[in-house]
Design a protein around this motif. Structure first.
Motif, PDB file in Angstrom:
ATOM      1  N   LEU A   1      36.581  27.842  31.496  1.00  0.00           N
ATOM      2  CA  LEU A   1      37.896  27.471  32.003  1.00  0.00           C
ATOM      3  C   LEU A   1      38.372  28.391  33.123  1.00  0.00           C
ATOM      4  O   LEU A   1      38.825  27.925  34.174  1.00  0.00           O
ATOM      5  N   ASN A   2      38.296  29.707  32.924  1.00  0.00           N
ATOM      6  CA  ASN A   2      38.832  30.614  33.928  1.00  0.00           C
ATOM      7  C   ASN A   2      38.012  30.596  35.215  1.00  0.00           C
ATOM      8  O   ASN A   2      38.576  30.687  36.314  1.00  0.00           O
ATOM      9  N   GLU A   3      36.702  30.451  35.092  1.00  0.00           N
ATOM     10  CA  GLU A   3      35.874  30.315  36.293  1.00  0.00           C
ATOM     11  C   GLU A   3      36.192  29.017  37.023  1.00  0.00           C
ATOM     12  O   GLU A   3      36.280  28.976  38.258  1.00  0.00           O
ATOM     13  N   PHE A   4      36.401  27.949  36.249  1.00  0.00           N
ATOM     14  CA  PHE A   4      36.765  26.671  36.871  1.00  0.00           C
ATOM     15  C   PHE A   4      38.102  26.782  37.595  1.00  0.00           C
ATOM     16  O   PHE A   4      38.263  26.281  38.715  1.00  0.00           O
ATOM     17  N   MET A   5      39.075  27.420  36.979  1.00  0.00           N
ATOM     18  CA  MET A   5      40.385  27.542  37.609  1.00  0.00           C
ATOM     19  C   MET A   5      40.317  28.400  38.866  1.00  0.00           C
ATOM     20  O   MET A   5      41.011  28.125  39.856  1.00  0.00           O
ATOM     21  N   THR A   6      39.491  29.443  38.857  1.00  0.00           N
ATOM     22  CA  THR A   6      39.282  30.213  40.087  1.00  0.00           C
ATOM     23  C   THR A   6      38.692  29.319  41.170  1.00  0.00           C
ATOM     24  O   THR A   6      39.108  29.365  42.334  1.00  0.00           O
ATOM     25  N   TRP A   7      37.736  28.484  40.775  1.00  0.00           N
ATOM     26  CA  TRP A   7      37.114  27.557  41.745  1.00  0.00           C
ATOM     27  C   TRP A   7      38.132  26.558  42.292  1.00  0.00           C
ATOM     28  O   TRP A   7      38.164  26.309  43.491  1.00  0.00           O
ATOM     29  N   THR A   8      38.989  25.993  41.429  1.00  0.00           N
ATOM     30  CA  THR A   8      39.966  25.021  41.918  1.00  0.00           C
ATOM     31  C   THR A   8      40.934  25.658  42.909  1.00  0.00           C
ATOM     32  O   THR A   8      41.342  25.029  43.888  1.00  0.00           O
ATOM     33  N   GLN A   9      41.295  26.904  42.655  1.00  0.00           N
ATOM     34  CA  GLN A   9      42.198  27.589  43.578  1.00  0.00           C
ATOM     35  C   GLN A   9      41.538  27.781  44.941  1.00  0.00           C
ATOM     36  O   GLN A   9      42.187  27.591  45.978  1.00  0.00           O
ATOM     37  N   ARG A  10      40.264  28.115  44.958  1.00  0.00           N
ATOM     38  CA  ARG A  10      39.571  28.314  46.235  1.00  0.00           C
ATOM     39  C   ARG A  10      39.247  26.984  46.918  1.00  0.00           C
ATOM     40  O   ARG A  10      39.141  26.923  48.144  1.00  0.00           O
ATOM     41  N   ALA A  11      39.101  25.949  46.117  1.00  0.00           N
ATOM     42  CA  ALA A  11      38.840  24.622  46.693  1.00  0.00           C
ATOM     43  C   ALA A  11      40.129  23.906  47.071  1.00  0.00           C
ATOM     44  O   ALA A  11      40.073  22.859  47.720  1.00  0.00           O
ATOM     45  N   ALA A  12      41.268  24.458  46.647  1.00  0.00           N
ATOM     46  CA  ALA A  12      42.585  23.846  46.897  1.00  0.00           C
ATOM     47  C   ALA A  12      42.679  22.455  46.287  1.00  0.00           C
ATOM     48  O   ALA A  12      43.097  21.492  46.919  1.00  0.00           O
ATOM     49  N   VAL A  13      42.260  22.335  45.012  1.00  0.00           N
ATOM     50  CA  VAL A  13      42.343  21.068  44.299  1.00  0.00           C
ATOM     51  C   VAL A  13      43.097  21.271  42.989  1.00  0.00           C
ATOM     52  O   VAL A  13      43.167  22.382  42.449  1.00  0.00           O
ATOM     53  N   GLU A  14      43.659  20.182  42.473  1.00  0.00           N
ATOM     54  CA  GLU A  14      44.386  20.202  41.215  1.00  0.00           C
ATOM     55  C   GLU A  14      43.435  20.013  40.043  1.00  0.00           C
ATOM     56  O   GLU A  14      42.609  19.098  40.057  1.00  0.00           O
ATOM     57  N   PRO A  15      43.527  20.834  39.004  1.00  0.00           N
ATOM     58  CA  PRO A  15      42.672  20.631  37.833  1.00  0.00           C
ATOM     59  C   PRO A  15      43.150  19.466  36.981  1.00  0.00           C
ATOM     60  O   PRO A  15      44.349  19.213  36.857  1.00  0.00           O
ATOM     61  N   MET A  16      42.193  18.755  36.396  1.00  0.00           N
ATOM     62  CA  MET A  16      42.472  17.705  35.417  1.00  0.00           C
ATOM     63  C   MET A  16      41.585  18.004  34.214  1.00  0.00           C
ATOM     64  O   MET A  16      40.365  17.838  34.278  1.00  0.00           O
ATOM     65  N   MET A  17      42.203  18.489  33.128  1.00  0.00           N
ATOM     66  CA  MET A  17      41.441  18.950  31.977  1.00  0.00           C
ATOM     67  C   MET A  17      41.264  17.839  30.953  1.00  0.00           C
ATOM     68  O   MET A  17      42.150  16.997  30.771  1.00  0.00           O
ATOM     69  N   ALA A  18      40.126  17.868  30.274  1.00  0.00           N
ATOM     70  CA  ALA A  18      39.878  16.962  29.156  1.00  0.00           C
ATOM     71  C   ALA A  18      39.786  17.772  27.872  1.00  0.00           C
ATOM     72  O   ALA A  18      39.215  18.871  27.859  1.00  0.00           O
ATOM     73  N   VAL A  19      40.367  17.238  26.790  1.00  0.00           N
ATOM     74  CA  VAL A  19      40.285  17.895  25.485  1.00  0.00           C
ATOM     75  C   VAL A  19      39.293  17.142  24.614  1.00  0.00           C
ATOM     76  O   VAL A  19      39.067  15.942  24.778  1.00  0.00           O
ATOM     77  N   ASN A  20      38.693  17.863  23.690  1.00  0.00           N
ATOM     78  CA  ASN A  20      37.677  17.320  22.794  1.00  0.00           C
ATOM     79  C   ASN A  20      38.356  16.603  21.630  1.00  0.00           C
ATOM     80  O   ASN A  20      38.923  17.238  20.742  1.00  0.00           O
ATOM     81  N   LEU A  21      38.277  15.276  21.644  1.00  0.00           N
ATOM     82  CA  LEU A  21      38.733  14.499  20.492  1.00  0.00           C
ATOM     83  C   LEU A  21      37.558  13.805  19.805  1.00  0.00           C
ATOM     84  O   LEU A  21      37.737  12.836  19.087  1.00  0.00           O
ATOM     85  N   GLY A  22      36.354  14.339  20.056  1.00  0.00           N
ATOM     86  CA  GLY A  22      35.167  13.843  19.369  1.00  0.00           C
ATOM     87  C   GLY A  22      34.921  14.621  18.101  1.00  0.00           C
ATOM     88  O   GLY A  22      35.081  14.119  16.983  1.00  0.00           O
ATOM     89  N   THR A  23      34.566  15.924  18.247  1.00  0.00           N
ATOM     90  CA  THR A  23      34.303  16.766  17.081  1.00  0.00           C
ATOM     91  C   THR A  23      35.500  17.631  16.714  1.00  0.00           C
ATOM     92  O   THR A  23      35.471  18.345  15.716  1.00  0.00           O
ATOM     93  N   ARG A  24      36.577  17.570  17.532  1.00  0.00           N
ATOM     94  CA  ARG A  24      37.751  18.398  17.262  1.00  0.00           C
ATOM     95  C   ARG A  24      38.997  17.525  17.279  1.00  0.00           C
ATOM     96  O   ARG A  24      38.904  16.303  17.285  1.00  0.00           O
ATOM     97  N   GLY A  25      40.180  18.156  17.304  1.00  0.00           N
ATOM     98  CA  GLY A  25      41.374  17.339  17.155  1.00  0.00           C
ATOM     99  C   GLY A  25      42.630  17.976  17.695  1.00  0.00           C
ATOM    100  O   GLY A  25      42.612  18.701  18.684  1.00  0.00           O
ATOM    101  N   ILE A  26      43.746  17.725  16.998  1.00  0.00           N
ATOM    102  CA  ILE A  26      45.074  18.078  17.485  1.00  0.00           C
ATOM    103  C   ILE A  26      45.219  19.585  17.680  1.00  0.00           C
ATOM    104  O   ILE A  26      45.694  20.042  18.726  1.00  0.00           O
ATOM    105  N   GLN A  27      44.811  20.369  16.696  1.00  0.00           N
ATOM    106  CA  GLN A  27      45.036  21.810  16.771  1.00  0.00           C
ATOM    107  C   GLN A  27      44.290  22.432  17.944  1.00  0.00           C
ATOM    108  O   GLN A  27      44.849  23.254  18.694  1.00  0.00           O
TER     109      GLN A  27
END
Length: 515
Positions: A118-144
């Motif tokens: 995550l933190n490496e990706f966010m550093t990359w988005t800042q240098r690329a000047a793009v907005e992040p769009m995150m996906a959460v795991n609702l396959g093997t994980r859940g709400i918490q």
């Protein structure tokens, strides 16, 4: 320059359209020009991230890839999947790299090192000047786990997860707004695949909990993986029965390919995208009507591209490996023409499609290719995307082109030409995107612009138009073989624009005020 029309007579191929700023569809949302970075194949490792490469910066991010990403003009990057996210433990990808576990990625039968998270990706988005769009795991994980990730990313501090982020060297919250509630949960291939009822209930409760952590988030519910799924339509209806009041978007995914020698059907792929969008809009509006709601749910077309899926052996035939080479399709000129037409479809639906992501960004069915021993390069599909992202600004105008039709095996009768246009009221600029699907004849385009006086053509570029070049590609040995070419085959007199559209071509005409 002639062809047989449906009545059997011989006629010149023409396309006429009237453009008027009084008749607009919707403003162009910058998020229509997103892309997708998944932990799959060489998209991350050997793509955006390659420590030791000659072009890598001190964080291991490839500067040559970043330069092309900025040129491509993407505005959003969806991460980390894709199928990958349905088995992903996000905590594996934060903290000291030396302490991160190596895991089996069941989605693509790969070994995930977790050197990039995550933190490496966010550093990359800042240098690329793009907005992040995150996906959460609702396959093997859940709400918490979804709430934990959101707290880590967006909460200022003073809690376990936000303070952990701060200990990892990130003092300020990221403020990530766009979040996908899982990925393709209708697909039996998905780790943690669920029924529509089970997924809808989980997505609704996850959405409610995430909004308690951060009320500013925008949430995307999973729609069908494609419109060929046996549950298409019914899936959307059921999921939205659960989630309609709690989400901002429902997702669409679609990949297109040329089947055999059927170029005629391939060139009409944009019509299939139109039908897909229209079907999901109809279902969403049906749910709104049932709920007596005035809400116009938006669509997130967060996976789309050309993918020659028939050439892919399937993930079950893969050997366990780190960052294996997967579906690194080499795109042709005709592929670029079709990608241009798909962008036109997205713009035509700007009133309902609020997010769109070309999948993927680097190496995996991508506009950008990268190898370890040379600079990154542009694939053919890079060009229509970059031109559209740069110049389709302002408002999409309602265009109803009149043209002849031709017959296809997969789509029946389709228009031989297509036109989409945008008007930027701030600059006065007009961008006209035009498609000629004919395999043998040019089309004479006439656009009436009397409601847009005082314009001049400042740019006219064409992709395609030469049958001998339609299968040409850009590759490591010849990275600039295919590029848009400049044309002067147009006139603009007394408010009437005319232009010749070569066979199998995608054209951009850019007009600006004379003064």
């Amino acid at each position: 320059m002639t062809t047989r029309n449906q009545m059997g007579s011989t006629a010149v191929l023409t396309c006429t359209v009237t453009l008027d700023p009084a008749f607009g569809i919707a403003p162009v949302d910058p998020r229509l020009f997103g892309s997708f970075v998944e932990h799959m194949g060489r998209c991350v490792y050997g793509g955006v991230f390659e420590p030791g490469h000659a072009e890598a910066d001190t964080d291991g991010l490839r500067a040559d890839v970043l330069k092309l990403v900025r040129e491509l003009g993407i505005t959003v990057a969806r991460y980390p999947g894709g199928n990958f996210v349905s088995g992903y433990r996000w905590e594996d990808g934060v903290g000291p790299v030396a302490d991160r576990p190596r895991r089996l990625d069941l989605a693509w039968r790969s070994v995930e090192t977790n050197a990039f998270g995550l933190n490496e990706f966010m550093t990359w988005t800042q240098r690329a000047a793009v907005e992040p769009m995150m996906a959460v795991n609702l396959g093997t994980r859940g709400i918490q786990e979804a709430c934990d990730l959101l707290e880590y990313a967006n909460h200022p501090g003073g809690t376990y997860w936000s303070d952990l982020r701060r200990r990892h060297g990130v003092a300020d919250p990221y403020g990530i707004e766009l979040w996908c509630l899982g990925n393709e949960m209708d697909g039996p291939w998905q780790v943690g695949h669920k029924s529509a009822d089970a997924y809808g209930a989980l997505a609704a409760e996850t959405a409610k909990a995430m909004r308690q952590v951060d009320p500013s988030v925008k949430l995307v519910a999973c729609g069908s993986s494609n419109d060929r799924m046996p549950t298409f339509g019914a899936w959307e209806a059921t999921v939205l029965d659960h989630t309609f009041d709690h989400v901002d978007y429902i997702s669409l995914h679609a990949y297109f390919e040329k089947h055999g020698d059927d170029r005629a059907s391939f060139l009409a792929s944009g019509l299939a995208m139109d039908r897909f969008i229209d079907g999901v809009v109809a279902t969403a509006d049906h749910v709104a009507a049932k709920k007596r709601s005035r809400k116009k749910l938006q669509l997130s077309f967060d996976e789309w591209n050309i993918w020659y899926e028939s050439r892919f052996a399937g993930y079950t035939n893969l050997e366990w490996a780190e960052a294996p080479r997967l579906i690194e399709d080499e795109y042709t000129v005709e592929d670029a023409v079709v990608v241009g037409s798909l962008l036109m479809s997205l713009l035509r639906h700007a009133d309902r499609v609020g997010v769109a992501c070309l999948a993927q960004l680097v190496n995996i069915i991508a506009p950008i290719r990268a190898e370890s021993d040379r600079p990154a390069w542009r694939q053919t599909i890079f060009h229509p995307f970059a031109l559209t992202a740069r110049h389709a600004r302002g408002t999409v105008l309602r265009a109803e082109p009149r043209t002849s039709t031709y017959d296809t095996a997969r789509h029946g009768d389709v228009p031989v030409a297509d036109v989409v246009a945008t008007h930027d009221p701030e600059t006065g600029q007009v961008t006209v995107l035009a498609l000629n699907r004919s395999e043998s004849e040019p089309v004479n385009l006439t656009a009436q612009l009397r409601a847009l006086p005082g314009l001049r053509v400042v740019e006219h570029v064409v992709l395609g138009g030469d049958s001998a070049e339609l299968l040409h590609t850009n590759n490591a040995e010849d990275p600039d073989r295919v590029q848009p070419r400049t044309s002067t085959d147009h006139t603009l007199t007394d408010g009437e624009l005319t232009a010749a559209l070569p066979p199998v071509s995608w054209t951009m005409l850019r007009l600006a005020p004379t003064a």
